[in-house]
Design a protein around this motif. Structure first.
Motif, PDB file in Angstrom:
ATOM      1  N   PHE A 375       0.828  -1.194   0.000  1.00 51.28           N
ATOM      2  CA  PHE A 375       0.000   0.000   0.000  1.00 51.28           C
ATOM      3  C   PHE A 375       0.870   1.255   0.000  1.00 51.28           C
ATOM      4  N   ASP A 376       0.253   2.373  -0.368  1.00 50.13           N
ATOM      5  CA  ASP A 376       0.994   3.620  -0.544  1.00 50.13           C
ATOM      6  C   ASP A 376       1.653   4.105   0.743  1.00 50.13           C
ATOM      7  N   ASP A 377       1.089   3.749   1.897  1.00 51.43           N
ATOM      8  CA  ASP A 377       1.672   4.213   3.159  1.00 51.43           C
ATOM      9  C   ASP A 377       2.796   3.303   3.652  1.00 51.43           C
ATOM     10  N   GLY A 378       3.190   2.325   2.821  1.00 49.77           N
ATOM     11  CA  GLY A 378       4.278   1.437   3.181  1.00 49.77           C
ATOM     12  C   GLY A 378       3.855   0.162   3.883  1.00 49.77           C
ATOM     13  N   SER A 379       2.589   0.050   4.270  1.00 45.85           N
ATOM     14  CA  SER A 379       2.127  -1.167   4.923  1.00 45.85           C
ATOM     15  C   SER A 379       1.863  -2.249   3.889  1.00 45.85           C
ATOM     16  N   GLU A 380       1.720  -3.479   4.358  1.00 43.36           N
ATOM     17  CA  GLU A 380       1.514  -4.604   3.456  1.00 43.36           C
ATOM     18  C   GLU A 380       0.514  -5.579   4.054  1.00 43.36           C
ATOM     19  N   LEU A 381      -0.018  -6.433   3.194  1.00 41.03           N
ATOM     20  CA  LEU A 381      -1.054  -7.366   3.621  1.00 41.03           C
ATOM     21  C   LEU A 381      -0.821  -8.721   2.979  1.00 41.03           C
ATOM     22  N   GLY A 382      -0.721  -9.744   3.833  1.00 45.86           N
ATOM     23  CA  GLY A 382      -0.692 -11.121   3.357  1.00 45.86           C
ATOM     24  C   GLY A 382      -2.032 -11.761   3.655  1.00 45.86           C
ATOM     25  N   TYR A 383      -2.220 -12.143   4.918  1.00 42.54           N
ATOM     26  CA  TYR A 383      -3.514 -12.612   5.390  1.00 42.54           C
ATOM     27  C   TYR A 383      -4.009 -11.690   6.504  1.00 42.54           C
ATOM     28  N   LEU A 384      -5.246 -11.910   6.956  1.00 46.72           N
ATOM     29  CA  LEU A 384      -5.877 -10.999   7.894  1.00 46.72           C
ATOM     30  C   LEU A 384      -5.354 -11.194   9.311  1.00 46.72           C
ATOM     31  N   GLU A 385      -5.212 -10.081  10.011  1.00 47.39           N
ATOM     32  CA  GLU A 385      -4.784 -10.088  11.399  1.00 47.39           C
ATOM     33  C   GLU A 385      -5.982  -9.823  12.307  1.00 47.39           C
ATOM     34  N   ASP A 386      -5.870 -10.248  13.573  1.00 44.67           N
ATOM     35  CA  ASP A 386      -6.921  -9.936  14.534  1.00 44.67           C
ATOM     36  C   ASP A 386      -7.111  -8.423  14.609  1.00 44.67           C
ATOM     37  N   GLY A 387      -8.362  -7.991  14.613  1.00 43.12           N
ATOM     38  CA  GLY A 387      -8.678  -6.571  14.628  1.00 43.12           C
ATOM     39  C   GLY A 387      -8.944  -6.007  13.254  1.00 43.12           C
ATOM     40  N   ASP A 388      -8.556  -6.712  12.190  1.00 44.99           N
ATOM     41  CA  ASP A 388      -8.856  -6.258  10.829  1.00 44.99           C
ATOM     42  C   ASP A 388     -10.365  -6.326  10.580  1.00 44.99           C
ATOM     43  N   GLU A 389     -10.850  -5.379   9.813  1.00 47.93           N
ATOM     44  CA  GLU A 389     -12.259  -5.360   9.438  1.00 47.93           C
ATOM     45  C   GLU A 389     -12.365  -5.338   7.921  1.00 47.93           C
ATOM     46  N   ILE A 390     -13.215  -6.204   7.378  1.00 47.97           N
ATOM     47  CA  ILE A 390     -13.456  -6.263   5.939  1.00 47.97           C
ATOM     48  C   ILE A 390     -14.839  -5.697   5.648  1.00 47.97           C
ATOM     49  N   ILE A 391     -14.912  -4.793   4.669  1.00 44.92           N
ATOM     50  CA  ILE A 391     -16.180  -4.197   4.252  1.00 44.92           C
ATOM     51  C   ILE A 391     -16.392  -4.491   2.772  1.00 44.92           C
ATOM     52  N   LEU A 392     -17.463  -5.190   2.458  1.00 48.61           N
ATOM     53  CA  LEU A 392     -17.849  -5.459   1.078  1.00 48.61           C
ATOM     54  C   LEU A 392     -19.054  -4.588   0.717  1.00 48.61           C
ATOM     55  N   GLU A 393     -19.051  -4.072  -0.508  1.00 47.01           N
ATOM     56  CA  GLU A 393     -20.170  -3.286  -1.011  1.00 47.01           C
ATOM     57  C   GLU A 393     -20.507  -3.739  -2.426  1.00 47.01           C
ATOM     58  N   ALA A 394     -21.721  -3.404  -2.876  1.00 48.99           N
ATOM     59  CA  ALA A 394     -22.120  -3.677  -4.253  1.00 48.99           C
ATOM     60  C   ALA A 394     -23.051  -2.569  -4.722  1.00 48.99           C
ATOM     61  N   TRP A 395     -22.888  -2.197  -5.993  1.00 44.58           N
ATOM     62  CA  TRP A 395     -23.665  -1.110  -6.588  1.00 44.58           C
ATOM     63  C   TRP A 395     -24.073  -1.479  -8.010  1.00 44.58           C
ATOM     64  N   CYS A 396     -25.190  -0.926  -8.432  1.00 45.08           N
ATOM     65  CA  CYS A 396     -25.635  -1.025  -9.823  1.00 45.08           C
ATOM     66  C   CYS A 396     -25.838   0.383 -10.370  1.00 45.08           C
ATOM     67  N   GLY A 397     -25.445   0.575 -11.639  1.00 45.31           N
ATOM     68  CA  GLY A 397     -25.708   1.845 -12.300  1.00 45.31           C
ATOM     69  C   GLY A 397     -24.688   2.908 -11.979  1.00 45.31           C
ATOM     70  N   ASP A 398     -24.609   3.885 -12.866  1.00 45.25           N
ATOM     71  CA  ASP A 398     -23.671   4.986 -12.697  1.00 45.25           C
ATOM     72  C   ASP A 398     -24.333   6.342 -12.930  1.00 45.25           C
ATOM     73  N   GLY A 399     -25.673   6.360 -12.958  1.00 44.63           N
ATOM     74  CA  GLY A 399     -26.390   7.606 -13.188  1.00 44.63           C
ATOM     75  C   GLY A 399     -26.477   8.024 -14.633  1.00 44.63           C
ATOM     76  N   GLU A 400     -25.868   7.234 -15.529  1.00 48.48           N
ATOM     77  CA  GLU A 400     -25.900   7.565 -16.945  1.00 48.48           C
ATOM     78  C   GLU A 400     -26.897   6.674 -17.679  1.00 48.48           C
ATOM     79  N   GLY A 401     -27.396   7.176 -18.808  1.00 47.13           N
ATOM     80  CA  GLY A 401     -28.321   6.399 -19.619  1.00 47.13           C
ATOM     81  C   GLY A 401     -29.644   6.122 -18.941  1.00 47.13           C
ATOM     82  N   GLY A 402     -30.021   6.950 -17.974  1.00 42.79           N
ATOM     83  CA  GLY A 402     -31.295   6.769 -17.295  1.00 42.79           C
ATOM     84  C   GLY A 402     -31.314   5.648 -16.277  1.00 42.79           C
ATOM     85  N   ARG A 403     -30.161   5.025 -16.014  1.00 35.94           N
ATOM     86  CA  ARG A 403     -30.115   3.926 -15.056  1.00 35.94           C
ATOM     87  C   ARG A 403     -29.647   4.459 -13.703  1.00 35.94           C
ATOM     88  N   ALA A 404     -30.588   4.810 -12.871  1.00 35.06           N
ATOM     89  CA  ALA A 404     -30.252   5.413 -11.592  1.00 35.06           C
ATOM     90  C   ALA A 404     -29.500   4.408 -10.710  1.00 35.06           C
TER      91      ALA A 404
END
Length: 419
Positions: A375-404
């Motif tokens: 990562f840009d701040d010099g940190s690195e990631l192999g596998y998850l450590e205790d205290g790590d939090e994972i956030i998943l998101e999902a989206w549809c559309g980009d506001g273009e072509g009438g698809r809100a």
């Protein structure tokens, strides 16, 4: 009655969405069904208490007392109704919002509600249906892509008891692994050292498939209630021990996180699209989706890591990358005659693309921890450590072509130490 709250520009819960979930509040701790608009939940029991659904919904047969349906502690009763009736309900909620006829007391700020498991889950199965995911994993497991991957969706039965709703924390599991962390070595028992996430979607069964019967793919839509974001947490060292001869057990069965709001198939229809992969030459007829232009959905997914208060971007992928689509997955699941019940949860499997930033788990992205993410701040990631939090998101559309734009909200979980 109360004016409909304004929807913030970055809200996933727009008028084009109308998702369904289960909430409670400090003043009423009983879970009950709700929808969401902007920064507010809508208590559907209150909305339909004030409504005349037999008039508004055209006197459906058989008659439904929607106030009682939505005062239940899960959405199973609603999800099991015919799809056209659920569509009428969704239209009534939308019309009530547009016409400012939702009772004031039905609006509850989202930051004051507690989210609950939206469905009573009787069964949970997880698929392995991303060609890119398979291509990336096969070299590390010492084999080629199995021939059967190209002919039908691969799937295993998971643990419905271990499905939790965001933002419930996750406990690092214990199990048997090799002392090398890989496929060879001396078996030992202890806490997993190779904790991973998996970027997936999940979808809930609506109309059941009776035991002993199969499912016509042209009717697959009638059996899907809606989609959530799903994180199938994985222990890669336990998995290396378990994969031969019978496949994952403790390595996958300890936790699966889902987002709490279910986005309906109807809300996703404007985002139907053609799948990335065309494999008609190896697709059995019962799995052949004849309308390829609407064979899957354009759903963008992201994964982020929060470590020590800093957020890192990990993945951006898309459901349309899947080799086998959700329609094909549910049909294949039913093909053996096992039956499907309202509330059953199916996970799509890890959703990966071709590029480094599109790989849906750390096992792929770090080559089993041997090539850590930088990562840009010099940190690195192999596998998850205790205290790590994972956030998943999902989206549809980009506001273009009438698809809100519409979104699914978060599937998030914090990794706690083993006990």
């Amino acid at each position: 009655m109360s004016p409909t709250p304004e929807v913030p520009a970055n809200s996933p819960f727009t008028l084009h969405n109308i998702p369904f979930g289960v909430i409670s509040t400090s003043s009423n701790t009983t879970p009950r069904c709700a929808s969401a608009i902007g920064d507010h939940a809508i208590d559907l029991g209150i909305l339909f208490q004030k409504a005349e659904p037999d008039i508004m919904l055209g006197k459906p047969a058989p008659y439904q007392d929607f106030e009682q349906v939505f005062r239940k502690q899960t959405l199973n009763a609603f999800a099991g109704l015919p799809s056209d009736l659920r569509s009428n309900v969704r239209r009534f909620i939308l019309d009530s919002l547009l016409n400012n006829t939702v009772p004031f007391e039905a609006f509850l700020p989202l930051d004051t509600v507690r989210m609950h498991m939206p469905m009573q889950i009787g069964g949970y199965s997880d698929f392995f249906c991303s060609l890119e995911h398979c291509q990336n994993c096969s070299p590390m497991t010492g084999g080629n892509i199995p021939k059967n991957f190209y002919y039908s969706p691969s799937v295993y039965n998971g643990r419905a008891s271990s499905v939790v709703v965001s933002p419930d924390p996750i406990r690092r599991p214990k199990g048997v692994m090799y002392d090398t962390g890989g496929k060879e070595g001396n078996p030992i028992y202890g806490a997993s050292l190779k904790m991973d996430f998996e970027l997936e979607m999940g979808f809930f069964v609506s109309k059941p498939v009776p035991w002993g019967q199969s499912l016509d793919i042209e009717k697959a839509r009638d059996h899907i209630f809606g989609f959530v974001v799903l994180n199938d947490w994985s222990s890669r060292d336990l998995q290396a021990y378990e994969m031969t001869p019978l496949g994952p057990f403790h390595s996958k069965g300890f936790a699966t996180s889902i987002s709490p709001w279910i986005v309906t198939l109807e809300a996703l229809e404007p985002f139907a699209c053609e799948p990335k992969h065309n494999h008609d030459s190896t697709t059995f007829e019962h799995l052949r989706w004849h309308d390829r232009a609407k064979g899957t959905f354009d759903i963008r997914l992201t994964a982020k890591l929060i470590r020590n208060g800093i957020t890192y971007d990990l993945v951006e992928s898309n459901l349309r990358y899947m080799y086998w689509t959700p329609y094909q997955q549910i049909v294949h699941h039913a093909a053996g005659g096992c039956g499907l019940k309202t509330g059953d949860l199916l996970g799509t499997g890890t959703i990966s693309g071709e590029k480094q930033g599109e790989l849906g788990c750390l096992y792929e992205a770090t080559r089993d921890g041997n090539s850590k993410l930088q990562f840009d701040d010099g940190s690195e990631l192999g596998y998850l450590e205790d205290g790590d939090e994972i956030i998943l998101e999902a989206w549809c559309g980009d506001g273009e072509g009438g698809r809100a734009t519409i979104g699914f909200g978060h599937s998030r979980g914090k990794l706690l130490p083993s006990i």
